[in-house]
Write an enzyme that holds these catalytic residues in place. Structure first.
Site, PDB file in Angstrom:
ATOM      1  CB  VAL A  65      -1.019   0.137   1.209  1.00 24.04           C
ATOM      2  CG1 VAL A  65      -1.979  -0.713   1.032  1.00 24.04           C
ATOM      3  CG2 VAL A  65      -0.325  -0.007   2.667  1.00 24.04           C
ATOM      4  CB  SER A 143      -5.543   0.697  17.068  1.00 22.51           C
ATOM      5  OG  SER A 143      -5.504   0.411  18.280  1.00 22.51           O
ATOM      6  CE1 TYR A 156      -0.914  -1.227  15.172  1.00 22.56           C
ATOM      7  CE2 TYR A 156      -1.841  -0.636  17.041  1.00 22.56           C
ATOM      8  CZ  TYR A 156      -2.032  -1.089  16.148  1.00 22.56           C
ATOM      9  OH  TYR A 156      -3.464  -1.700  15.741  1.00 22.56           O
ATOM     10  CB  ALA A 158       2.989   7.595  17.258  1.00 20.53           C
ATOM     11  CB  SER A 159       1.362   4.527  13.249  1.00 19.25           C
ATOM     12  OG  SER A 159       0.392   3.283  13.811  1.00 19.25           O
ATOM     13  CE  LYS A 160      -3.420   0.858  13.057  1.00 22.43           C
ATOM     14  NZ  LYS A 160      -4.093   0.568  12.020  1.00 22.43           N
ATOM     15  CB  ILE A 189      -9.747  -7.897  16.834  1.00 21.73           C
ATOM     16  CG1 ILE A 189     -10.431  -6.569  17.056  1.00 21.73           C
ATOM     17  CG2 ILE A 189     -10.591  -8.885  15.916  1.00 21.73           C
ATOM     18  CD1 ILE A 189     -11.639  -6.644  17.480  1.00 21.73           C
TER      19      ILE A 189
HETATM   20  P1  NAP Z   1      -3.366  -9.138   9.928  1.00 17.71           P
HETATM   21  O1  NAP Z   1      -4.074 -10.364  10.262  1.00 17.71           O
HETATM   22  O2  NAP Z   1      -1.955  -9.238  10.170  1.00 17.71           O
HETATM   23  O3  NAP Z   1      -3.912  -8.442   8.743  1.00 17.71           O
HETATM   24  C1  NAP Z   1      -3.196  -7.343   8.004  1.00 17.71           C
HETATM   25  C2  NAP Z   1      -2.926  -7.720   6.611  1.00 17.71           C
HETATM   26  O4  NAP Z   1      -2.258  -6.388   5.811  1.00 17.71           O
HETATM   27  C3  NAP Z   1      -1.921  -8.726   6.499  1.00 17.71           C
HETATM   28  O5  NAP Z   1      -2.186  -9.571   5.556  1.00 17.71           O
HETATM   29  C4  NAP Z   1      -0.773  -7.883   5.983  1.00 17.71           C
HETATM   30  O6  NAP Z   1       0.387  -8.983   5.676  1.00 17.71           O
HETATM   31  C5  NAP Z   1      -1.243  -6.762   5.104  1.00 17.71           C
HETATM   32  N1  NAP Z   1      -0.123  -5.823   5.073  1.00 17.71           N
HETATM   33  C6  NAP Z   1       0.766  -5.547   5.880  1.00 17.71           C
HETATM   34  N2  NAP Z   1       1.420  -4.394   5.441  1.00 17.71           N
HETATM   35  C7  NAP Z   1       0.661  -4.263   4.249  1.00 17.71           C
HETATM   36  C8  NAP Z   1       1.294  -3.372   3.060  1.00 17.71           C
HETATM   37  N3  NAP Z   1       2.540  -2.531   3.223  1.00 17.71           N
HETATM   38  N4  NAP Z   1       0.919  -3.427   1.810  1.00 17.71           N
HETATM   39  C9  NAP Z   1      -0.486  -4.153   1.876  1.00 17.71           C
HETATM   40  N5  NAP Z   1      -0.770  -5.054   2.840  1.00 17.71           N
HETATM   41  C10 NAP Z   1      -0.034  -5.221   3.876  1.00 17.71           C
HETATM   42  O7  NAP Z   1      -3.788  -7.894  11.099  1.00 17.71           O
HETATM   43  P2  NAP Z   1      -5.065  -7.577  11.936  1.00 17.71           P
HETATM   44  O8  NAP Z   1      -5.356  -7.994  12.792  1.00 17.71           O
HETATM   45  O9  NAP Z   1      -6.175  -7.936  10.846  1.00 17.71           O
HETATM   46  O10 NAP Z   1      -5.163  -6.110  11.535  1.00 17.71           O
HETATM   47  C11 NAP Z   1      -5.890  -5.127  10.423  1.00 17.71           C
HETATM   48  C12 NAP Z   1      -5.848  -3.712  10.869  1.00 17.71           C
HETATM   49  O11 NAP Z   1      -6.463  -3.661  12.144  1.00 17.71           O
HETATM   50  C13 NAP Z   1      -4.415  -2.979  11.195  1.00 17.71           C
HETATM   51  O12 NAP Z   1      -4.406  -1.857  10.714  1.00 17.71           O
HETATM   52  C14 NAP Z   1      -4.510  -3.203  12.588  1.00 17.71           C
HETATM   53  O13 NAP Z   1      -3.403  -2.244  12.977  1.00 17.71           O
HETATM   54  C15 NAP Z   1      -5.804  -2.822  13.081  1.00 17.71           C
HETATM   55  N6  NAP Z   1      -6.185  -3.314  14.199  1.00 17.71           N
HETATM   56  C16 NAP Z   1      -6.143  -4.617  14.618  1.00 17.71           C
HETATM   57  C17 NAP Z   1      -6.319  -4.865  16.144  1.00 17.71           C
HETATM   58  C18 NAP Z   1      -6.251  -6.253  16.593  1.00 17.71           C
HETATM   59  O14 NAP Z   1      -6.455  -6.563  17.721  1.00 17.71           O
HETATM   60  N7  NAP Z   1      -6.267  -7.406  15.612  1.00 17.71           N
HETATM   61  C19 NAP Z   1      -6.848  -3.890  17.048  1.00 17.71           C
HETATM   62  C20 NAP Z   1      -6.795  -2.626  16.542  1.00 17.71           C
HETATM   63  C21 NAP Z   1      -6.529  -2.213  15.085  1.00 17.71           C
HETATM   64  P3  NAP Z   1       1.569  -9.257   6.223  1.00 17.71           P
HETATM   65  O15 NAP Z   1       0.893 -10.277   7.185  1.00 17.71           O
HETATM   66  O16 NAP Z   1       2.588  -9.785   5.132  1.00 17.71           O
HETATM   67  O17 NAP Z   1       2.187  -8.020   6.979  1.00 17.71           O
END
Ligand code: NAP
Length: 264
Positions: A65, A143, A156, A158-160, A189
């Site tokens: 991205v 987040s 993390y 700071a990014s969010k 999650i």
């Molecule tokens: P996930 O299962 O790791 O899914 C994220 C997906 O994005 C992965 O397939 C990842 O690939 C891909 N990705 C990473 N960097 C990328 C890039 N530069 N270009 C394109 N795709 C990329 O994580 P998730 O838990 O579903 O998280 C999804 C979002 O929710 C994130 O923004 C996270 O910060 C946010 N979030 C999650 C939680 C939680 O508890 N899970 C809580 C709050 C917020 P790789 O695996 O190769 O990196």
């Protein structure tokens, strides 16, 4: 677009965790979905797992991205060959849990690059097309770590926090073009990301701080995304950060049952 055709929603990170669950939810509600993710193997697996009743409704593109040129081409191709983009869900993201004094600048930059810049690149590319049609809904996945000082989240969080402010600025600027911009701030999650980043101790602490005393499931974000995507149900909602967090950000003094960590 035909009368029944709701248009295309781009879902970044659409081949894993929250993004995949949201992509499936949008498909189930009749949207066409273009998933963007970075690893070809994961995209293949997601394609197999995801149930599009009509397979012409789901496409995937492999890209980072943060790659402006690749994202611009994917968005152009989508508009030309798949359909008009009416929505974006920016779920691609990376996370690390590191004390601030041990956080290297390189990893800090990497997290900002993906979570803030990457989300911006996709949102801007799509919004440029939405502007011509004076309609669209952009959803950032922020987040609760961008709203509270959670230990280990200097980069993390700071990014969010940046995503939160970006949501508000883009909502203000794009309102004149009929584009709504909101963010969802999930609590913990259960996804591949948390399975790697959250140790048993971290997990237990989260469970004690979430009023519902448990991790959420990725599919528990679907209702909020479906609502924000649907202009007829959320037309006056823009610039909002909606916590879907089991009560984490609401919690003050816990009840006795909430103080027993790890019993959710
Ligand atoms: P996930 O299962 O790791 O899914 C994220 C997906 O994005 C992965 O397939 C990842 O690939 C891909 N990705 C990473 N960097 C990328 C890039 N530069 N270009 C394109 N795709 C990329 O994580 P998730 O838990 O579903 O998280 C999804 C979002 O929710 C994130 O923004 C996270 O910060 C946010 N979030 C999650 C939680 C939680 O508890 N899970 C809580 C709050 C917020 P790789 O695996 O190769 O990196």
């Amino acid at each position: 677009m035909t009368a029944q055709d709701k248009g295309v929603v781009i879902v970044t990170g659409g081949a894993s965790g929250i993004g995949q669950a949201l992509a499936q939810g949008l498909l189930d509600e009749g949207w066409r979905v273009l998933g963007i993710d970075v690893q070809p193997d994961r995209i293949d697996a997601a394609r197999r797992e995801m149930l599009a009743a009509d397979t012409s409704m789901l496409r995937f593109a492999q890209a980072d991205v943060t790659d402006e040129t690749a994202i611009s081409e994917i968005v152009q191709d989508c508009e030309a060959a798949f359909g008009p983009i009416v929505g974006v869900v920016n779920s691609a993201g990376i996370a690390r849990d590191i004390p601030c004094l041990d956080t290297e600048v390189d990893i800090f930059r990497q997290i900002l690059e993906v979570n803030v810049i990457g989300s911006f690149v996709v949102a801007r590319a799509a919004a440029r097309h939405m502007r011509a049609r004076q309609a669209g809904s952009i959803i950032f996945i922020a987040s609760v770590s961008g709203m509270r000082g959670n230990q280990g989240r200097v980069a993390y969080g700071a990014s969010k926090g940046g995503v939160v402010t970006m949501t508000q600025v883009m909502a203000v600027e794009l309102a004149q073009h009929g584009i709504r911009v909101n963010a969802i701030a999930p609590g913990p999650i259960e996804t591949p990301l948390t399975q790697v980043v959250h140790t048993p101790e971290v997990r237990s602490t989260w469970e004690s701080r979430v009023a519902l005393r448990r991790y959420g499931r990725p599919d528990e974000l679907r209702g909020t995304v479906g609502w924000l995507m649907d202009e007829s149900r959320s037309s006056y909602v823009t610039g909002q950060i909606i916590a879907v967090d089991g009560g984490f950000t609401a919690m003050g003094l816990p009840g006795p049952w909430q103080q027993q960590a790890g019993t959710a």
